[in-house]
Design a protein around this motif. Structure first.
Motif, PDB file in Angstrom:
ATOM      1  N   ASN A   1      -1.119  -8.232  -3.569  1.00 45.41           N
ATOM      2  CA  ASN A   1      -2.165  -7.222  -3.766  1.00 45.41           C
ATOM      3  C   ASN A   1      -1.541  -5.839  -3.706  1.00 45.41           C
ATOM      4  OD1 ASN A   1      -3.526  -9.674  -2.371  1.00 45.41           O
ATOM      5  ND2 ASN A   1      -5.252  -8.539  -3.231  1.00 45.41           N
ATOM      6  N   LEU A   2      -1.967  -4.953  -4.608  1.00 46.57           N
ATOM      7  CA  LEU A   2      -1.440  -3.597  -4.663  1.00 46.57           C
ATOM      8  C   LEU A   2      -2.547  -2.590  -4.386  1.00 46.57           C
ATOM      9  CD1 LEU A   2       0.731  -3.845  -7.923  1.00 46.57           C
ATOM     10  CD2 LEU A   2       1.409  -4.356  -5.565  1.00 46.57           C
ATOM     11  N   LEU A   3      -2.213  -1.582  -3.567  1.00 42.12           N
ATOM     12  CA  LEU A   3      -3.103  -0.469  -3.279  1.00 42.12           C
ATOM     13  C   LEU A   3      -2.288   0.802  -3.501  1.00 42.12           C
ATOM     14  CD1 LEU A   3      -5.617   0.947  -2.255  1.00 42.12           C
ATOM     15  CD2 LEU A   3      -4.993   0.270   0.082  1.00 42.12           C
ATOM     16  N   LEU A   4      -2.579   1.517  -4.595  1.00 39.62           N
ATOM     17  CA  LEU A   4      -1.763   2.641  -5.032  1.00 39.62           C
ATOM     18  C   LEU A   4      -2.593   3.912  -5.024  1.00 39.62           C
ATOM     19  CD1 LEU A   4      -0.343   0.874  -8.239  1.00 39.62           C
ATOM     20  CD2 LEU A   4       0.585   0.743  -5.919  1.00 39.62           C
ATOM     21  N   GLY A   5      -2.131   4.931  -4.305  1.00 38.13           N
ATOM     22  CA  GLY A   5      -2.868   6.181  -4.217  1.00 38.13           C
ATOM     23  C   GLY A   5      -2.037   7.376  -4.656  1.00 38.13           C
TER      24      GLY A   5
ATOM     25  N   LEU B   1      -6.213   1.195  -7.777  1.00 42.02           N
ATOM     26  CA  LEU B   1      -5.581   2.476  -8.101  1.00 42.02           C
ATOM     27  C   LEU B   1      -6.590   3.580  -7.804  1.00 42.02           C
ATOM     28  CD1 LEU B   1      -3.310   4.199  -9.388  1.00 42.02           C
ATOM     29  CD2 LEU B   1      -4.377   3.743 -11.620  1.00 42.02           C
ATOM     30  N   THR B   2      -6.205   4.511  -6.935  1.00 42.96           N
ATOM     31  CA  THR B   2      -7.132   5.557  -6.543  1.00 42.96           C
ATOM     32  C   THR B   2      -6.434   6.913  -6.533  1.00 42.96           C
ATOM     33  OG1 THR B   2      -8.677   6.298  -4.810  1.00 42.96           O
ATOM     34  CG2 THR B   2      -6.661   5.213  -4.081  1.00 42.96           C
ATOM     35  N   VAL B   3      -7.230   7.970  -6.662  1.00 47.82           N
ATOM     36  CA  VAL B   3      -6.713   9.335  -6.562  1.00 47.82           C
ATOM     37  C   VAL B   3      -7.528  10.088  -5.521  1.00 47.82           C
ATOM     38  CG1 VAL B   3      -5.862   9.391  -8.936  1.00 47.82           C
ATOM     39  CG2 VAL B   3      -8.185  10.166  -8.449  1.00 47.82           C
TER      40      VAL B   3
ATOM     41  N   SER C   1     -12.129   7.964 -14.794  1.00 49.72           N
ATOM     42  CA  SER C   1     -13.248   7.082 -14.483  1.00 49.72           C
ATOM     43  C   SER C   1     -12.909   6.066 -13.404  1.00 49.72           C
ATOM     44  CB  SER C   1     -13.696   6.338 -15.752  1.00 49.72           C
ATOM     45  OG  SER C   1     -12.627   5.572 -16.297  1.00 49.72           O
ATOM     46  N   GLY C   2     -11.710   6.209 -12.827  1.00 51.52           N
ATOM     47  CA  GLY C   2     -11.282   5.270 -11.796  1.00 51.52           C
ATOM     48  C   GLY C   2     -11.764   5.657 -10.417  1.00 51.52           C
ATOM     49  N   LYS C   3     -11.188   5.018  -9.412  1.00 45.86           N
ATOM     50  CA  LYS C   3     -11.592   5.237  -8.028  1.00 45.86           C
ATOM     51  C   LYS C   3     -11.114   6.596  -7.517  1.00 45.86           C
ATOM     52  CE  LYS C   3     -11.636   0.295  -6.815  1.00 45.86           C
ATOM     53  NZ  LYS C   3     -13.100   0.227  -6.575  1.00 45.86           N
ATOM     54  N   VAL C   4     -11.903   7.179  -6.636  1.00 45.89           N
ATOM     55  CA  VAL C   4     -11.550   8.441  -5.993  1.00 45.89           C
ATOM     56  C   VAL C   4     -11.688   8.246  -4.492  1.00 45.89           C
ATOM     57  CG1 VAL C   4     -12.098  10.879  -5.705  1.00 45.89           C
ATOM     58  CG2 VAL C   4     -12.326   9.809  -7.968  1.00 45.89           C
ATOM     59  N   GLY C   5     -10.641   8.594  -3.760  1.00 43.15           N
ATOM     60  CA  GLY C   5     -10.655   8.457  -2.315  1.00 43.15           C
ATOM     61  C   GLY C   5      -9.266   8.177  -1.787  1.00 43.15           C
ATOM     62  N   LEU C   6      -9.087   8.354  -0.492  1.00 48.02           N
ATOM     63  CA  LEU C   6      -7.792   8.100   0.137  1.00 48.02           C
ATOM     64  C   LEU C   6      -7.503   6.607   0.192  1.00 48.02           C
ATOM     65  CD1 LEU C   6      -8.056  10.586   3.149  1.00 48.02           C
ATOM     66  CD2 LEU C   6      -6.952  10.980   0.927  1.00 48.02           C
ATOM     67  N   VAL C   7      -6.225   6.266   0.238  1.00 48.40           N
ATOM     68  CA  VAL C   7      -5.811   4.865   0.332  1.00 48.40           C
ATOM     69  C   VAL C   7      -6.502   4.170   1.501  1.00 48.40           C
ATOM     70  CG1 VAL C   7      -3.832   3.405   0.928  1.00 48.40           C
ATOM     71  CG2 VAL C   7      -3.606   5.137  -0.865  1.00 48.40           C
TER      72      VAL C   7
ATOM     73  N   ALA D   1       0.852  -1.187   0.000  1.00 45.47           N
ATOM     74  CA  ALA D   1       0.000   0.000   0.000  1.00 45.47           C
ATOM     75  C   ALA D   1       0.886   1.234   0.000  1.00 45.47           C
ATOM     76  CB  ALA D   1      -0.921   0.003   1.221  1.00 45.47           C
ATOM     77  N   VAL D   2       0.761   2.067  -1.016  1.00 45.59           N
ATOM     78  CA  VAL D   2       1.656   3.213  -1.143  1.00 45.59           C
ATOM     79  C   VAL D   2       0.871   4.465  -1.500  1.00 45.59           C
ATOM     80  CG1 VAL D   2       3.624   1.796  -1.815  1.00 45.59           C
ATOM     81  CG2 VAL D   2       2.140   2.747  -3.582  1.00 45.59           C
ATOM     82  N   GLY D   3       1.456   5.607  -1.128  1.00 43.11           N
ATOM     83  CA  GLY D   3       0.879   6.895  -1.474  1.00 43.11           C
ATOM     84  C   GLY D   3       1.876   7.762  -2.190  1.00 43.11           C
ATOM     85  N   GLY D   4       1.514   8.311  -3.344  1.00 40.28           N
ATOM     86  CA  GLY D   4       2.357   9.250  -4.069  1.00 40.28           C
ATOM     87  C   GLY D   4       3.710   8.679  -4.446  1.00 40.28           C
ATOM     88  N   THR D   5       4.768   9.454  -4.159  1.00 42.75           N
ATOM     89  CA  THR D   5       6.113   9.011  -4.514  1.00 42.75           C
ATOM     90  C   THR D   5       6.565   7.817  -3.687  1.00 42.75           C
ATOM     91  OG1 THR D   5       7.053  10.678  -3.010  1.00 42.75           O
ATOM     92  CG2 THR D   5       6.827  11.292  -5.330  1.00 42.75           C
ATOM     93  N   GLY D   6       5.748   7.402  -2.712  1.00 42.92           N
ATOM     94  CA  GLY D   6       6.055   6.180  -1.968  1.00 42.92           C
ATOM     95  C   GLY D   6       6.082   4.948  -2.842  1.00 42.92           C
ATOM     96  N   VAL D   7       5.552   5.055  -4.063  1.00 45.35           N
ATOM     97  CA  VAL D   7       5.603   3.912  -4.973  1.00 45.35           C
ATOM     98  C   VAL D   7       7.027   3.668  -5.480  1.00 45.35           C
ATOM     99  CG1 VAL D   7       5.105   5.214  -7.082  1.00 45.35           C
ATOM    100  CG2 VAL D   7       4.434   2.824  -6.941  1.00 45.35           C
TER     101      VAL D   7
END
Length: 266
Positions: free
Chosen positions: A139-143, A167-169, A177-183, A112-118
């Motif tokens: 499993n990947l959770l990318l924000g 993948l969320t923003v 058209s993807g997901k919107v919300g915090l990780v 699970a990563v946020g921003g440049t944490g990827v």
């Protein structure tokens, strides 16, 4: 004289710029020719004479090269973004601890990563893409903040075909058209096994609240690893910039098991 130079841990070695790939308006990936063989999660010090030095996590590596993904935020990183293939920079390292692959073997791994944490986990994910049998699942959770801030788009598209990927923003834009919300909002959507291993990398608040969500899902602190990479400075435990209590993060980290990292309050 030569022997003393080689033994000098502050002495960097030259590395030629092989390629530069823009990621966003402020992020670039630089491929450098070097024999450095980092563990995933380690960092190097990159410098330009007359400009300065910066600690940067290795985002990928292969025979004869490493890649660094750099955000333009100051004097050194601005100068680095002006480089061209064929230019020379200077490297020392690698430094710090990497992610413990032995601890992940045979288990479900969630990244699970946020921003440049990827960036610090990109090479690790690519490694498992080529060695899927080492895990019981990935499993990947990318924000990211907005669609315009998404890094490694080509890699993410490939990962989506290989692993369950969310993948969320934080904020959508026209055409998204993807997901919107915090990780943190999507942790509960991951089907977690009781013995799952978790990696969380990102800004400090993102790490804090994302780890809390995994713990709510009955994941123990001992099953979670985080990276405190933002505290890196000299890489050698001499300047004290990274010190939290009696721990030098650049020497013992930046990767920590959360059972220890939860006590490292800066």
């Amino acid at each position: 004289m030569i022997a003393n130079q080689i033994a000098n841990p502050y002495l960097p070695a030259p590395a030629q710029v092989l390629a530069i790939q823009p990621q966003t308006g402020v992020d670039y990936t630089i491929r450098l020719a070097t024999d450095i063989e980092p563990a995933w999660g380690q960092f190097v010090e990159i410098s330009l004479p007359g400009v300065g030095e910066a600690p940067i996590s290795v985002s990928d590596a292969g025979p004869g090269y490493i890649e660094l993904t750099i955000r333009r935020v100051g004097k050194v990183t601005t100068a680095l973004h002006q480089l061209k293939p064929g230019d020379t920079v200077y490297l020392r390292g690698p430094y710090g601890s990497g992610f413990p692959r032995d601890e992940f073997a045979g288990h479900q791994l969630v990244v699970a990563v946020g921003g440049t944490g990827v960036a610090p986990v990109k090479g690790l994910i690519n490694y498992y893409a080529g060695h899927p049998g080492e895990l019981a699942g990935l499993n990947l959770l990318l924000g990211f903040k907005t669609p315009a801030d998404i890094l490694f788009r080509t890699d993410i598209e490939r990962w989506q075909g290989l692993f369950p990927t969310i993948l969320t923003v934080d904020q959508g834009q026209a055409g998204w058209s993807g997901k919107v919300g915090l990780v943190t909002e999507f942790v509960k959507e991951i089907p977690l096994k009781n013995d799952a291993r978790i990696i969380v990398v990102g800004p400090p608040l993102m790490i804090k609240f994302t780890v809390a969500e995994f713990i709510k899902c009955q994941i123990k602190p001992e099953q979670i690893w985080v990276s405190l990479e933002r505290r890196m400075h000299c890489g050698l435990g001499k300047c004290g910039h990274c010190k939290i209590n009696d721990v030098y993060v650049c020497l013992e980290g930046p990767v920590f098991n959360y059972s220890r990292a939860r006590d490292l309050v800066d």
